[in-house]
Motif scaffolding. Structure first.
Motif, PDB file in Angstrom:
ATOM      1  N   ASN A 100      10.461  16.673   5.232  1.00 27.94           N
ATOM      2  CA  ASN A 100      10.901  16.429   6.618  1.00 27.94           C
ATOM      3  C   ASN A 100      10.181  15.300   7.330  1.00 27.94           C
ATOM      4  N   SER A 101       9.197  14.711   6.688  1.00 25.12           N
ATOM      5  CA  SER A 101       8.410  13.675   7.374  1.00 25.12           C
ATOM      6  C   SER A 101       7.677  12.832   6.343  1.00 25.12           C
ATOM      7  N   GLY A 102       7.089  11.748   6.833  1.00 24.66           N
ATOM      8  CA  GLY A 102       6.319  10.885   5.952  1.00 24.66           C
ATOM      9  C   GLY A 102       5.100  11.598   5.386  1.00 24.66           C
ATOM     10  N   ALA A 103       4.381  12.300   6.253  1.00 23.85           N
ATOM     11  CA  ALA A 103       3.165  12.979   5.791  1.00 23.85           C
ATOM     12  C   ALA A 103       3.493  13.982   4.688  1.00 23.85           C
ATOM     13  N   GLU A 104       4.589  14.699   4.867  1.00 30.04           N
ATOM     14  CA  GLU A 104       4.973  15.677   3.844  1.00 30.04           C
ATOM     15  C   GLU A 104       5.345  14.997   2.526  1.00 30.04           C
ATOM     16  N   ALA A 105       6.021  13.866   2.635  1.00 24.53           N
ATOM     17  CA  ALA A 105       6.403  13.148   1.416  1.00 24.53           C
ATOM     18  C   ALA A 105       5.151  12.631   0.701  1.00 24.53           C
ATOM     19  N   VAL A 106       4.132  12.247   1.495  1.00 23.57           N
ATOM     20  CA  VAL A 106       2.852  11.814   0.926  1.00 23.57           C
ATOM     21  C   VAL A 106       2.155  12.998   0.248  1.00 23.57           C
ATOM     22  N   GLU A 107       2.181  14.146   0.911  1.00 22.72           N
ATOM     23  CA  GLU A 107       1.557  15.358   0.344  1.00 22.72           C
ATOM     24  C   GLU A 107       2.145  15.675  -1.025  1.00 22.72           C
ATOM     25  N   SER A 132      -5.329   1.613   5.651  1.00 22.36           N
ATOM     26  CA  SER A 132      -4.017   2.190   5.329  1.00 22.36           C
ATOM     27  C   SER A 132      -3.680   3.280   6.339  1.00 22.36           C
ATOM     28  N   PHE A 133      -2.415   3.677   6.334  1.00 16.08           N
ATOM     29  CA  PHE A 133      -2.001   4.836   7.132  1.00 16.08           C
ATOM     30  C   PHE A 133      -1.002   5.631   6.305  1.00 16.08           C
ATOM     31  N   HIS A 134      -1.281   6.948   6.153  1.00 13.46           N
ATOM     32  CA  HIS A 134      -0.383   7.776   5.346  1.00 13.46           C
ATOM     33  C   HIS A 134       0.044   9.049   6.061  1.00 13.46           C
ATOM     34  N   GLY A 135      -0.371   9.244   7.321  1.00 15.61           N
ATOM     35  CA  GLY A 135       0.091  10.422   8.054  1.00 15.61           C
ATOM     36  C   GLY A 135      -1.054  11.284   8.552  1.00 15.61           C
ATOM     37  N   ARG A 136      -0.701  12.397   9.206  1.00 14.08           N
ATOM     38  CA  ARG A 136      -1.685  13.176   9.967  1.00 14.08           C
ATOM     39  C   ARG A 136      -1.972  14.566   9.423  1.00 14.08           C
ATOM     40  N   VAL A 184      -0.735   3.067  -2.216  1.00  9.35           N
ATOM     41  CA  VAL A 184      -0.790   1.804  -1.460  1.00  9.35           C
ATOM     42  C   VAL A 184       0.518   1.568  -0.697  1.00  9.35           C
ATOM     43  N   GLU A 185       0.393   0.991   0.495  1.00  4.91           N
ATOM     44  CA  GLU A 185       1.571   0.531   1.242  1.00  4.91           C
ATOM     45  C   GLU A 185       1.821  -0.930   0.851  1.00  4.91           C
ATOM     46  N   PRO A 186       3.018  -1.278   0.377  1.00  5.67           N
ATOM     47  CA  PRO A 186       3.283  -2.702   0.080  1.00  5.67           C
ATOM     48  C   PRO A 186       3.092  -3.594   1.313  1.00  5.67           C
ATOM     49  N   GLY A 189       1.527  -1.022   7.724  1.00  2.00           N
ATOM     50  CA  GLY A 189       2.159  -1.056   9.039  1.00  2.00           C
ATOM     51  C   GLY A 189       1.160  -0.784  10.150  1.00  2.00           C
ATOM     52  N   GLU A 190       0.654   0.449  10.194  1.00  2.00           N
ATOM     53  CA  GLU A 190      -0.316   0.796  11.233  1.00  2.00           C
ATOM     54  C   GLU A 190      -1.600  -0.019  11.081  1.00  2.00           C
ATOM     55  N   GLY A 191      -1.828  -0.520   9.884  1.00  2.00           N
ATOM     56  CA  GLY A 191      -3.028  -1.329   9.629  1.00  2.00           C
ATOM     57  C   GLY A 191      -2.932  -2.731  10.200  1.00  2.00           C
ATOM     58  N   PHE A 217       3.649   4.041  -4.199  1.00  2.00           N
ATOM     59  CA  PHE A 217       3.912   3.147  -3.064  1.00  2.00           C
ATOM     60  C   PHE A 217       4.368   3.980  -1.880  1.00  2.00           C
ATOM     61  N   ASP A 218       3.677   3.836  -0.768  1.00  2.00           N
ATOM     62  CA  ASP A 218       4.102   4.473   0.484  1.00  2.00           C
ATOM     63  C   ASP A 218       4.951   3.457   1.242  1.00  2.00           C
ATOM     64  N   GLU A 219       6.267   3.668   1.200  1.00  2.00           N
ATOM     65  CA  GLU A 219       7.208   2.778   1.912  1.00  2.00           C
ATOM     66  C   GLU A 219       7.822   3.492   3.106  1.00  2.00           C
ATOM     67  N   VAL A 220       7.053   4.409   3.681  1.00  2.00           N
ATOM     68  CA  VAL A 220       7.561   5.153   4.838  1.00  2.00           C
ATOM     69  C   VAL A 220       7.948   4.191   5.963  1.00  2.00           C
ATOM     70  N   GLN A 221       7.132   3.167   6.171  1.00  6.58           N
ATOM     71  CA  GLN A 221       7.417   2.227   7.268  1.00  6.58           C
ATOM     72  C   GLN A 221       8.130   0.953   6.784  1.00  6.58           C
ATOM     73  N   CYS A 222       7.745   0.446   5.619  1.00  4.25           N
ATOM     74  CA  CYS A 222       8.278  -0.863   5.201  1.00  4.25           C
ATOM     75  C   CYS A 222       9.544  -0.737   4.356  1.00  4.25           C
ATOM     76  N   ALA A 246      10.475   7.954   4.254  1.00  8.98           N
ATOM     77  CA  ALA A 246      10.728   8.868   5.394  1.00  8.98           C
ATOM     78  C   ALA A 246      11.381   8.030   6.492  1.00  8.98           C
ATOM     79  N   LYS A 247      10.883   8.183   7.716  1.00  8.64           N
ATOM     80  CA  LYS A 247      11.317   7.418   8.895  1.00  8.64           C
ATOM     81  C   LYS A 247      12.820   7.124   8.930  1.00  8.64           C
ATOM     82  N   ALA A 248      13.239   5.945   8.450  1.00 10.33           N
ATOM     83  CA  ALA A 248      14.620   5.499   8.662  1.00 10.33           C
ATOM     84  C   ALA A 248      15.635   6.219   7.777  1.00 10.33           C
TER      85      ALA A 248
HETATM   86  C1  LIG Z   1       3.115   4.092   5.846  1.00  7.91           C
HETATM   87  C2  LIG Z   1       3.219   5.423   6.519  1.00  7.91           C
HETATM   88  N1  LIG Z   1       3.074   6.537   5.795  1.00  7.91           N
HETATM   89  C3  LIG Z   1       3.171   7.758   6.335  1.00  7.91           C
HETATM   90  C4  LIG Z   1       3.420   7.908   7.682  1.00  7.91           C
HETATM   91  C5  LIG Z   1       3.526   9.275   8.282  1.00  7.91           C
HETATM   92  O1  LIG Z   1       4.843   9.571   8.605  1.00  7.91           O
HETATM   93  P1  LIG Z   1       5.186  10.796   9.587  1.00  7.91           P
HETATM   94  O2  LIG Z   1       4.697  10.425  10.938  1.00  7.91           O
HETATM   95  O3  LIG Z   1       6.674  10.932   9.477  1.00  7.91           O
HETATM   96  O4  LIG Z   1       4.483  11.996   9.029  1.00  7.91           O
HETATM   97  C6  LIG Z   1       3.585   6.773   8.490  1.00  7.91           C
HETATM   98  C7  LIG Z   1       3.832   6.890   9.937  1.00  7.91           C
HETATM   99  O5  LIG Z   1       3.729   5.969  10.705  1.00  7.91           O
HETATM  100  C8  LIG Z   1       3.481   5.496   7.890  1.00  7.91           C
HETATM  101  O6  LIG Z   1       3.610   4.375   8.616  1.00  7.91           O
END
Ligand SMILES: Cc1ncc(COP(=O)(O)O)c(C=O)c1O
Length: 401
Positions: A100-107, A132-136, A184-186, A189-191, A217-222, A246-248
């Motif tokens: 349901n979210s980026g963080a979950e997909a990372v988990e 890097s940023f991968h969620g909360r 790694v994020e290609p 984004g938040e970085g 590859f974390d492509e949640v944002q890119c 995730a996201k889009a």
């Molecule tokens: C690269 C990346 N991974 C993971 C996440 C986390 O996604 P979510 O907020 O849907 O859990 C984000 C959110 O900004 C992100 O930019």
């Protein structure tokens, strides 16, 4: 109703919100409760890649909600299987886990990495990157290489080390006998909208192959069209073993997806992972509509419009030397590295009817909908130029920049 005060009373105070109550969106535009209209170059943080209320997405979600809204993963549902087929066909051969979210997909990717490590002799540690940023959630937070987000949440998840982004030597130094995967994020984004160098990603692929590490590859944002390709990795020509999305993907509805090559996906068997809502028929129908819109012609238009926006931003960089240090990013994921904090600029842009945000304090990030028109891009560039002139040439003393 004073919504700002009600929110303060009722909602956890975890967000630094901009003072706008949004009530309506259409295409590249949103409206606030007073009827004021804003050009949205934030896109709900890279979620509204097809703009607001895209008719195909609205139609697909509405039609599915009338037929079967939710069934759970105890049963088979057709939109989920179709969507997995579409994602695999357009990324690489493998299988998909929906969440349901980026963080979950990372988990999910991290659980695969742990199993991968366990199956290759206890190499369960993971390398991720500074900035890097991968969620909360706790594991995604631990992967996130930014101290400011992790502070005060110890003990975090063990077995995660950080290397410097775009620095292969640093990855070699961070590696131990227990390393089994790299996240790694290609494009970070938040970085601060920092693209990976081509050599770096290619080098990571070689390192991972040599050492039998999983490359995630974390492509949640890119991902999902942002760079002008459906997935950012496609412009690098470097394929991951696991792709996090995730996201889009859900067209504005919550969705995460973890695509894994078959051998990696097979490490999670029945009962090893689950999500009640994951791959819900309504969200999957919306996502199918999103992917249908993102055909090669559409993606080409993103690249073309990205070039127009970048060219305009580079002109602004040249017009404001010492204020705008560089223009970074790819496609319609662009950032201006400023010489100082950009918060006041974001406020001033909003007052002029343009929504954007700042990341890393000094990077003005532009994430327009991929459906944005060339005229809207030019309008945004005019607003940016006007606000920069007001703030930096101090023509209007009322805006505190
Ligand atoms: C690269 C990346 N991974 C993971 C996440 C986390 O996604 P979510 O907020 O849907 O859990 C984000 C959110 O900004 C992100 O930019």
């Amino acid at each position: 109703m004073n919504w700002f005060q009600r929110e303060k009373d009722l909602i956890f105070q975890t967000y630094r919100r901009q003072p706008l109550v949004l009530v309506k969106g259409r295409g590249s535009w949103v409206w606030d409760e007073k009827g004021a209209r804003y050009l949205d170059f934030f896109s709900g943080l890279a979620v509204n890649n097809l703009g607001h209320c895209h008719p195909a997405v609205v139609r697909a979600a509405a039609a599915q909600s009338r037929v079967l809204g939710h069934a759970s993963n105890v049963y088979y549902t057709v939109p989920q299987i179709r969507l997995a087929g579409e994602l695999v066909a357009r990324s690489f051969p493998g299988r998909v886990f929906f969440s349901n979210s980026g963080a979950e997909a990372v988990e999910c990717a991290l659980k695969i990495a742990r199993r991968w490590g366990a199956s290759t002799g206890g190499r369960t540690d993971v390398i991720s990157f500074q900035n890097s940023f991968h969620g909360r959630t706790l594991a995604a937070l631990t992967l996130t290489g930014q101290e400011k987000y992790r502070k005060g949440f110890d003990p975090l998840v063990p077995g995660i080390r950080y290397a410097a982004f775009n620095d292969l030597e640093s990855v070699r130094r961070a590696a131990t006998k227990k390393t089994g995967a790299v996240f790694v994020e290609p494009i970070q984004g938040e970085g601060g909208v920092v693209p990976a160098d081509g050599d770096f990603l290619a080098g990571l692929r070689v390192l991972c192959d040599r050492n039998r590490w999983l490359l995630v590859f974390d492509e949640v944002q890119c991902g999902l069209g942002r760079t002008g390709r459906l997935f950012a990795f496609q412009s690098y020509g470097v394929r991951p073993d696991v792709l996090v999305l995730a996201k889009a993907l859900g067209g504005g509805l919550p969705m995460g997806a973890t695509v894994a090559a078959r051998a990696a996906a097979a490490l999670l068997g029945a009962g090893d992972h689950a999500s009640t809502f994951g791959g819900n028929p309504v969200v999957c129908s919306a996502a199918l509509a999103v992917l249908k819109v993102m055909d090669p012609k559409f993606l080409k238009s993103v690249a073309r419009k990205g070039a127009i926006l970048r060219e305009g931003l580079e002109k602004l960089r040249d017009a404001f030397p010492g204020r705008i240090l560089s223009v970074r990013g790819a496609g319609l994921m662009l950032g201006l590295q400023l010489s100082g904090p950009g918060g006041a600029l974001v406020d001033a842009l909003r007052e002029e009817g343009l929504l954007a945000n700042c990341t890393q304090d000094t990077v003005l990030r532009l994430l327009p909908p991929l459906t944005v028109s060339e005229a809207e891009i030019r309008a945004a560039l005019r607003t940016l130029g006007k606000v920069f002139a007001i703030c930096w040439n101090n023509r209007l003393q009322t805006i505190p920049c």
